[in-house]
Design a protein around this motif. Structure first.
Motif, PDB file in Angstrom:
ATOM      1  N   ARG A  73       0.822  -1.209   0.000  1.00 24.35           N
ATOM      2  CA  ARG A  73       0.000   0.000   0.000  1.00 24.35           C
ATOM      3  C   ARG A  73       0.858   1.261   0.000  1.00 24.35           C
ATOM      4  N   PHE A 100     -11.722  -0.567 -11.486  1.00 29.42           N
ATOM      5  CA  PHE A 100     -11.852   0.188 -10.237  1.00 29.42           C
ATOM      6  C   PHE A 100     -11.776  -0.688  -8.997  1.00 29.42           C
ATOM      7  N   GLY A 102     -11.771  -2.323  -5.706  1.00 29.20           N
ATOM      8  CA  GLY A 102     -11.334  -1.839  -4.400  1.00 29.20           C
ATOM      9  C   GLY A 102     -11.280  -0.324  -4.266  1.00 29.20           C
ATOM     10  N   GLN A 103     -11.506   0.394  -5.378  1.00 29.31           N
ATOM     11  CA  GLN A 103     -11.407   1.873  -5.356  1.00 29.31           C
ATOM     12  C   GLN A 103     -12.617   2.488  -6.051  1.00 29.31           C
ATOM     13  N   GLU A 104     -13.771   1.870  -5.894  1.00 25.12           N
ATOM     14  CA  GLU A 104     -14.945   2.325  -6.616  1.00 25.12           C
ATOM     15  C   GLU A 104     -15.294   3.760  -6.236  1.00 25.12           C
ATOM     16  N   ARG A 153      -5.861  -0.976 -14.963  1.00 21.18           N
ATOM     17  CA  ARG A 153      -6.152  -0.710 -13.552  1.00 21.18           C
ATOM     18  C   ARG A 153      -4.921  -0.116 -12.862  1.00 21.18           C
ATOM     19  N   GLN A 157      -5.117   3.540 -11.275  1.00 22.44           N
ATOM     20  CA  GLN A 157      -5.033   3.746  -9.835  1.00 22.44           C
ATOM     21  C   GLN A 157      -3.761   4.492  -9.459  1.00 22.44           C
TER      22      GLN A 157
ATOM     23  N   LYS B 203     -20.530   0.121  -1.820  1.00 22.85           N
ATOM     24  CA  LYS B 203     -19.142  -0.348  -1.801  1.00 22.85           C
ATOM     25  C   LYS B 203     -19.066  -1.723  -1.138  1.00 22.85           C
ATOM     26  N   ASP B 207     -17.602  -5.119  -2.656  1.00 22.22           N
ATOM     27  CA  ASP B 207     -16.569  -5.898  -1.965  1.00 22.22           C
ATOM     28  C   ASP B 207     -16.989  -7.363  -1.833  1.00 22.22           C
TER      29      ASP B 207
END
Lengths: 256, 339
Positions: A73, A100, A102-104, A153, A157, B203, B207
């Motif tokens: 990270r 996207f 995990g980062q929507e 991606r 990101q 979200k 997930d």
């Protein structure tokens, strides 16, 4: 100034040293091919670059500034993105959802699907990736398209330095060309790319520079314009007896 | 000329999802929707009184508890886990509620939320054991299935306990706020609507699909997989608590044998609704239709005057047929839109 620099990096696992003082750097907008036999240490170096391993010794610098990556990270926050060989795609989900993952983007607490589709299409267009619809589940795409989406991606990101692990393995010739031309497009947009590959032809086709590792050290560095496949292969297998230190089996745990 | 235009010349780009008909045909729920329609038609033509409003409303009432618990189970199955203990938990929480009210004297307004809380806690425990110790959830919840049934029998001494006689309580959970529409039907409608929305648009829902579809990709993308899984267990436990409250309000008592084999009906509804047990696929709407099919078939067999034991056979065949149909649909939609 290099975008990324690793200076004197050492990494030890128990009694064996996987990296024995590696210097490695990538300029902005440069494509570097990282090559070496299994166990040469390139996977370990990759994991150090992307924050999965912490080096025992040595320094990591991003744009000249020293960095300590405690996790992938941290590295991602610095603009380092990795595309592993297994791509990390969710087959059942759409292209947009995978770009996207995990980062929507959210709006009023809900996933903003409209923006997600529009931005995903934008990324695909910029990278000249041809997908008929961003609503398609990635399971229905070809291996080359899947590789491209994983790269899209990484770029979307925020990756400035994109690490690609064997991006052309297990692809047909035409799809390999698509991926290679995507790597060229990344360079055109000023992204730095590190391609880890066993395929000398592909590396010479797309890279500016080849870095060869052997026995936990950088055993050679060549400008692609001034080298041949035979010379690179010679560096990989280690023609010089002095360089013939056999990479220990501990690094055979390739990035899966 | 922009890049977009240049590319548009080379190949067709369409992110709109196509016409309504095309979207409908491509939807994962298409199979179960078609099956529901066919079964409905057969029943309407063949069974006298099936289409009567009273009959349909009673079907809706009968599937309420199934629909509520199956909504939670959908999250669990999509996230790649399963809870076999929902039947026992349903019985245990019903007994707990009745016991608190009748034997301990706790006001039902306190006891009912406590039942939901207990369900959530048992779900969290199941989830933590599954994720921390890396034990398959069907083993963990199989153990819970046995333990909770035992607990229900111990707490009740093996005999049914009277529930609450509080009028507001029975009214809220088992009354008929609209003419002919039972309260439990409305509870189910609310749970299904909220569940479908959460799953498709939040979200958390994204997930859930990601973790179930490809756990290592989800972890790589920074999704806290274990937390998402535990939340799915908690949700299922909490909804089972709600189902128990409704049951106690409806019947006015709690039998410790309540919910014996119920987990199979719940899983059947989810699977008939298009979810794959491998995780990553399924939807609350599909599950709801799966529950409707189960309810309609049971109802029709009664109307046809078929021996009750045949219902079990029918349920078994239904699961088998649904799984085979889903397999075909999944194959097709891998090359289409709207997975």
């Amino acid at each position: 100034m290099p975008l990324f620099e690793a200076v004197g990096v050492r990494k030890r696992f128990g009694g064996v040293e996987a990296l024995r003082g590696v210097d490695f750097s990538v300029e902005p907008g440069e494509v570097v091919g990282l090559m070496g036999d299994n166990g040469a240490g390139k996977s370990t170096l990759m994991k150090v670059i992307c924050g999965a391993y912490r080096p025992d010794e040595g320094e990591i610098r991003m744009a000249g500034r020293p960095q300590v990556f405690r996790s992938p990270r941290d590295a991602a926050a610095c603009g380092i993105a990795v595309v592993y060989q297994n791509l990390g795609l969710v087959d059942q989900r759409s292209v947009a959802a995978n770009v996207f993952l995990g980062q929507e983007p959210r709006r009023f607490g809900l996933v903003d699907t409209r923006r997600m589709r529009a931005e995903a299409r934008e990324v695909l267009t910029t990278l000249r990736i041809r997908i008929p619809s961003v609503r398609m589940p990635v399971a229905g795409l070809s291996g080359g398209q899947r590789q491209c989406i994983a790269i899209a991606r990484a770029v979307h990101q925020g990756g400035e330095l994109v690490l690609l692990d064997e991006p052309t393995a297990a692809l047909g010739p035409e799809q390999q060309q698509n991926v290679l031309s995507l790597i060229r497009d990344l360079r055109k947009q000023g992204k730095a790319v590190v391609v880890v590959s066993h395929n000398v032809d592909h590396v010479l086709e797309v890279a500016d520079r080849v870095v060869v590792m052997r026995g936990g050290l950088v055993s050679g560095m060549r400008d692609v314009a001034a080298t041949t496949a035979a010379e690179v292969v010679g560096l990989i297998v280690g023609n010089a007896p002095a360089a013939a230190h056999d990479g220990a089996p501990h690094t055979s745990g390739e990035l899966a | 000329m922009t890049i977009q235009q240049q590319i548009a010349i080379a190949y067709r780009v369409d992110d709109s999802g196509g016409s309504l008909v095309r979207r409908l045909l491509g939807a994962r729920e298409f199979g179960v929707l078609a099956a529901t329609a066919v079964i409905f038609l057969v029943c309407a033509v063949g069974a006298d009184g099936f289409l009567a409003a009273d009959n349909l409303l009673s079907v809706a009432q009968q599937i309420a508890i199934l629909g509520i618990v199956a909504t939670g189970m959908t999250f669990l199955i999509v996230v790649g886990e399963i809870d076999l203990s929902v039947g026992s938990l349903h019985g245990f929480l019903a007994v707990e509620l009745a016991w608190l009210v009748t034997k301990v004297g706790v006001p039902v307004g306190v006891a009912a939320p406590l039942a939901i809380l207990t369900g959530v806690m048992i779900g969290v425990i199941n989830g933590l054991i599954t994720t921390r110790f890396k034990i398959p959830s069907f083993v963990v919840t199989l153990a819970a299935l046995a333990a909770l049934r035992g607990a229900a029998l111990l707490l009740s001494d093996g005999v049914p306990i009277r529930g609450s006689r509080n009028e507001a309580f029975t009214h809220l959970f088992a009354g008929s706020p609209l003419p002919n529409v039972a309260a439990q039907t409305l509870w189910m409608a609310a749970v299904v609507a909220i569940g479908a929305f959460v799953m498709a648009r939040t979200k958390f829902g994204y997930d859930v699909y990601s973790v179930g579809g490809n756990p290592s990709a989800a972890a790589g993308a920074g999704i806290a997989s274990d937390r998402v899984k535990v939340m799915c267990f908690a949700l299922t436990g909490g909804l089972t608590g709600l189902a128990s409250i409704i049951l106690v309000g409806w019947l006015g008592s709690a039998n410790p044998l309540t919910g014996n084999g119920f987990e199979l009906s719940v899983i059947a509804a989810v699977v008939v609704g298009g979810a794959g047990l491998a995780g990553g696929t399924g939807s609350v709407l599909g599950t709801f239709l799966g529950a409707v099919i189960t309810g309609v078939i049971t109802n029709a067999l009664v109307l046809f005057g078929v021996d009750g034991n045949w219902q079990q056979v029918a349920t078994g065949l239904l699961i088998l047929g649904a799984v085979m149909l889903n397999h075909l649909v999944a194959k097709r939609s891998a090359h289409g839109l709207n997975a």
